[in-house]
Structure formats: structure tokens, C-alpha cells
Design a protein around this motif. Structure first.
Motif, PDB file in Angstrom:
ATOM      1  N   ALA A  91      35.691 -76.983 -10.971  1.00 15.11           N
ATOM      2  CA  ALA A  91      36.984 -77.575 -10.376  1.00 15.11           C
ATOM      3  C   ALA A  91      36.889 -79.264 -10.305  1.00 15.11           C
ATOM      4  CB  ALA A  91      37.180 -77.270  -8.918  1.00 15.11           C
ATOM      5  N   ALA A 126      46.425 -81.309 -10.342  1.00 17.21           N
ATOM      6  CA  ALA A 126      45.664 -80.375 -10.825  1.00 17.21           C
ATOM      7  C   ALA A 126      46.518 -79.290 -11.708  1.00 17.21           C
ATOM      8  CB  ALA A 126      45.331 -79.456  -9.323  1.00 17.21           C
ATOM      9  N   ALA A 145      44.166 -76.721 -14.250  1.00 17.51           N
ATOM     10  CA  ALA A 145      43.382 -76.065 -13.371  1.00 17.51           C
ATOM     11  C   ALA A 145      44.043 -74.476 -13.215  1.00 17.51           C
ATOM     12  CB  ALA A 145      43.453 -76.461 -11.746  1.00 17.51           C
ATOM     13  N   THR A 159      40.161 -77.998  -6.605  1.00 16.46           N
ATOM     14  CA  THR A 159      40.420 -79.176  -7.280  1.00 16.46           C
ATOM     15  C   THR A 159      41.440 -80.035  -6.427  1.00 16.46           C
ATOM     16  OG1 THR A 159      40.478 -77.985  -9.358  1.00 16.46           O
ATOM     17  CG2 THR A 159      41.733 -79.804  -9.453  1.00 16.46           C
TER      18      THR A 159
END
Length: 456
Positions: A44, A112, A117, A125
Motif C-alpha cells: 500500500a 488510490a 490500488a 493506501t
């Protein structure tokens, strides 16, 4: 000993140390998060890394552009003009970093998602991005002041200011991640507080009227802003190289390998950041020497400092490459205890690390070009390696070659860039030689004999 060699040592050693310390903030975060929180948290933080370095790249657009103009004006003896550059760049740095801070604090979820992500990495994140960006303004101001303090004749203070912040970051990372169990939020806050300390130490240079730097109110000048931005574009693109490369690789890896691949690649990313910090430190160390020599029309010194930068970076990069290939495996253990991740990271490094030898050369070429007002050449060099070739190679290599060859993409990108940079440098040198020493002409002397003279 040649006084120029002493000057290189005086500027390059603190500059390298400062850059390594700057990149060490992210590396230390990765170490503590990987060992104290887990592989997904490590992945992350790596997903959040490109946005954070995009912020730093935007700041370097201003910082390096202003530092280049500052060095040239200082070399010409224009102290008032140099100080105007310092103050104008400070205002610009605050404005740019405040914009990034607002985006990161209020819309981290969108960042993100754009960064690739997955659902498993989203929460960590977002948390890391939000708390990291709360300190964006002080982070960039600390970097800005370190560069100007070094250019103003106190490279040692710039170095110790950054070191003090890094030591504080290490202690606070341990405190927040392990005893206080704050997870990725603790790592982000630790980095921010370390930068607060660095800025406080660097600001002492402005007390006591040392050097050229003075904090003054000034009238806005669009012409000066344009000049700063023009000189800073190549360095911004250079700084974008790392986050854009990480971003592109993350998109490829998340589809082909998954979260474990991202975690393993993040280890490589952190180690690579330290190496790039060393090469950038050499480059930034010779930057004021190049700029001041150019401002004084000392072209032999410009050539000397350029060649010295190349030699230093090639020796350092090749030495680090060999050290990592033949004995660097122990470093991976700082980030994770998972044997599978360590094995995958070792495989990635074996193919990927050679790129840093060529990258170190391209970084010096870029600095040479923008320090001598060859801005188009600097933009082309930085753009080829930082925006164009690396992106094309990362996405096309998996389509053209076996899967493992994707790690050679950056090697190909750097080699192609070197060829272009050398061609531009040779072309510029040939043009300069033609201006200084054009073709001879035949002139008849008073005695009737022929002699060769050079046209002026």
C-alpha cells in the motif's frame, strides 16, 4: 590538489548525503511498515509512493530552476538578483505544495484508485496518503531551503539539517509503528515530523545575515517565474522518472502477479530510490559549480565539472550494481521475513539493476544541459528517459518477449537515452567549436606570399 577537486568534494559529499537522507524517509517507512504491519501494508505504501514523488517533482520544477538561475546570478556577482530568485521560489513552492496537500488530504480515495490500488490495499493506501499529505508544505519547504543553503555556501548545514530529520524519522517510525501500533498512519506522521525538525535547523541560516539569502517582500514578476519554470522543467521530468516507472510497473504487476508481486517490487523500489538519490546527489552537487562557472564564462571549468560528475556517477553506479548482485541479498530482510517475497525480489533485481549504471550517466547529462542554458536538450534527455522510453518499454516488453524480460525494459530505455544525449552534446560542442575557430581563409601578404589566417 586542484582547487576544483576540493570544490567538488565540498559540494558533492553533502549533496549526496542530503539526497540519500531525503529518499531514506520513504525507505525507512517501508522497512518499519513491512516488518511491523505486513506485506499488504508495504504494498500500500508503494502504491502511494508515485503521488508523493509527483509532489516532490512539482516542487523540484521550482527548486532546481530557481537554484540554477540563483547560481548563474551569483557567479555574475548579482547578489540582489540572486536573492530575488530565492524569495520568489519560496512563494511558488508554498503555492504548489499547498495544492497537492489539498488533493491528498481531501481526495485520497481517488488517488488510490488511479494509482492501481486493489480492494485489499485500498484502506492502508488512503490512510498513508492522507496523513503524508498533511505535511506536504513543510516537506517541500525543507527540501527548498536545503538546496538554497547549499548553493549559498553552507553545504554542511544543508547536510546536517537533513540528517537530523532522518534520525528523528527513524526513531518516530519505531515509536509509532511498534510500541504505539499506529500502522501506516504512524509511518506517515513520523516522516512529516522529521521534516519539521529539518526545516527548523536549516532556517538558522537565515538568522545572522549569512550569505546572500534574505527573506524579503517582493513584487510578482511573471518574467522571473517563466525563467525559473523554464530552467526547472528538465529536473521535474527527471524526478518524475521514478514515480512514473513505479506506476507503470504497478499496473503491469497487479494484473500479472498480484499483491505479492507489488510487495516484492516495492522492496526493489525502495533500494532503487536510495541509488537514484546517490546519483542525483552527485548531479545536484556539481550543479552550482556548473552554473557559477558558466555565469563567469569559464568554459574549461564547465567541462571539468561535467566530466567529473560523469566519472563519479559511473564508478558509484557500477560499484553498487556489483555489490548488490554478488552480496546484497541481506538488504531484503529489512523489509520482510517472507522467504517467497525475498526470492521474488532477488529475481527482479537481477534483471533490473543494470539500468542504474546508465541512469547515472543520463542524470549528469540533464544537469549539464540545464546548468548551461541548453534547456531544449535537457528537456529532451529528461523526457526520453522519464516519460517516453520507460513507459513504452514497460508496456511493450511483456507483449514482445517472455514475462521475465519486462525487468529489462528500463535498461533499454536508459541506453536509448544515452545515445540521444551524447548526440546532442556532440552537436552542441561542434557548433561551439565552429563559432570559436571557423575555417581558415587564405590571405595574400604584403610580400606576395600566402598565409593562413582565421576569420573573426
Amino acid at each position: 590538489m586542484d582547487s576544483r577537486v576540493k570544490e567538488i568534494g565540498r559540494y558533492v559529499i553533502p549533496s549526496v548525503s542530503s539526497m540519500v537522507v531525503t529518499f531514506a524517509y520513504a525507505v525507512v517507512d517501508g522497512m518499519f511498515v513491512g516488518r511491523g504491519v505486513g506485506a499488504n501494508a508495504l504494498a500500500a505504501v508503494n502504491i502511494a509512493l508515485p503521488f508523493n514523488i509527483f509532489l516532490l517533482a512539482a516542487a523540484y520544477l521550482i527548486i532546481t530552476g530557481a537554484a540554477t538561475v540563483f547560481a548563474i546570478r551569483t557567479g555574475r556577482g548579482d547578489r540582489a538578483g540572486a536573492n530575488t530568485v530565492f524569495n520568489a521560489s519560496g512563494v511558488l513552492v508554498i503555492a504548489v505544495s499547498a495544492l497537492f496537500a489539498a488533493i491528498g488530504v481531501f481526495w485520497p480515495e481517488r488517488i488510490a484508485i488511479l494509482s492501481g490500488a486493489s480492494e485489499a490495499l485500498m484502506e492502508n493506501t488512503v490512510t498513508y496518503l492522507r496523513y503524508y499529505c498533511m505535511f506536504s508544505v513543510i516537506w517541500t519547504l525543507s527540501t527548498w531551503l536545503a538546496v538554497f543553503v547549499r548553493n549559498d555556501g553552507r553545504p554542511s548545514l544543508a547536510f546536517w539539517g537533513m540528517v537530523a530529520g532522518a534520525i528523528a524519522n527513524i526513531f518516530l517510525d519505531w515509536l509509532f509503528v511498534f510500541p504505539l501500533q499506529m500502522g501506516v498512519k504512524g509511518a506517515a506522521v513520523a516522516s512529516g515530523l522529521g521534516q519539521v525538525l529539518s526545516f527548523a535547523i536549516l532556517a538558522t541560516h537565515l538568522i545572522g545575515n549569512r550569505g546572500v539569502l534574505r527573506v524579503r517582500l517582493l513584487k510578482p514578476s511573471l518574467a522571473l517565474v517563466g525563467k525559473i519554470v523554464k530552467r526547472g522543467v528538465p529536473e521535474m521530468i527527471t524526478q518524475l522518472y521514478h514515480p512514473l516507472t513505479v506506476f507503470c510497473y504497478n499496473l503491469v504487476i497487479i494484473r500479472t502477479v498480484g499483491e505479492d508481486g507489488i510487495a516484492a517490487f516495492s522492496i526493489i523500489t525502495y533500494i532503487a530510490a536510495m541509488f537514484i538519490g546517490i546519483f542525483s546527489g552527485v548531479s545536484q552537487g556539481i550543479q552550482p559549480l556548473l552554473g557559477q562557472s558558466f555565469g563567469r564564462n569559464e568554459h574549461r571549468n564547465v567541462t571539468f565539472y561535467f566530466r567529473a560528475g560523469l566519472v563519479l556517477n559511473v564508478v558509484l553506479s557500477f560499484s553498487l550494481y556489483l555489490a548488490m548482485v554478488f552480496g546484497g541479498g541481506w538488504l531484503y530482510g529489512f523489509f520482510t521475513t517472507d522467504p517467497g517475497l525475498i526470492s521474488l525480489a532477488e529475481m527482479i533485481w537481477k534483471y533490473n539493476a543494470l539500468a542504474f549504471v546508465f541512469a547515472s550517466v543520463n542524470i549528469v547529462f540533464t544537469t549539464y544541459f540545464f546548468s548551461t542554458k541548453q534547456t531544449p536538450s535537457a528537456v529532451v534527455t529528461a523526457g526520453c528517459r522519464g516519460l517516453l522510453f520507460n513507459t513504452i518499454c514497460i508496456f511493450t516488453f511483456p507483449l514482445l518477449f517472455p514475462a521475465d524480460y519486462v525487468w529489462f525494459a528500463i535498461v533499454a530505455s536508459e541506453v536509448a537515452t544515452i545515445a540521444i544525449a551524447m548526440w546532442m552534446k556532440n552537436r552542441a560542442s561542434a557548433a561551439l567549436a565552429g563559432e570559436i575557430c571557423p575555417a581558415p581563409v587564405v590571405v595574400t601578404s604584403a610580400s606576395g606570399r600566402y598565409s593562413n589566417r582565421f576569420a573573426k
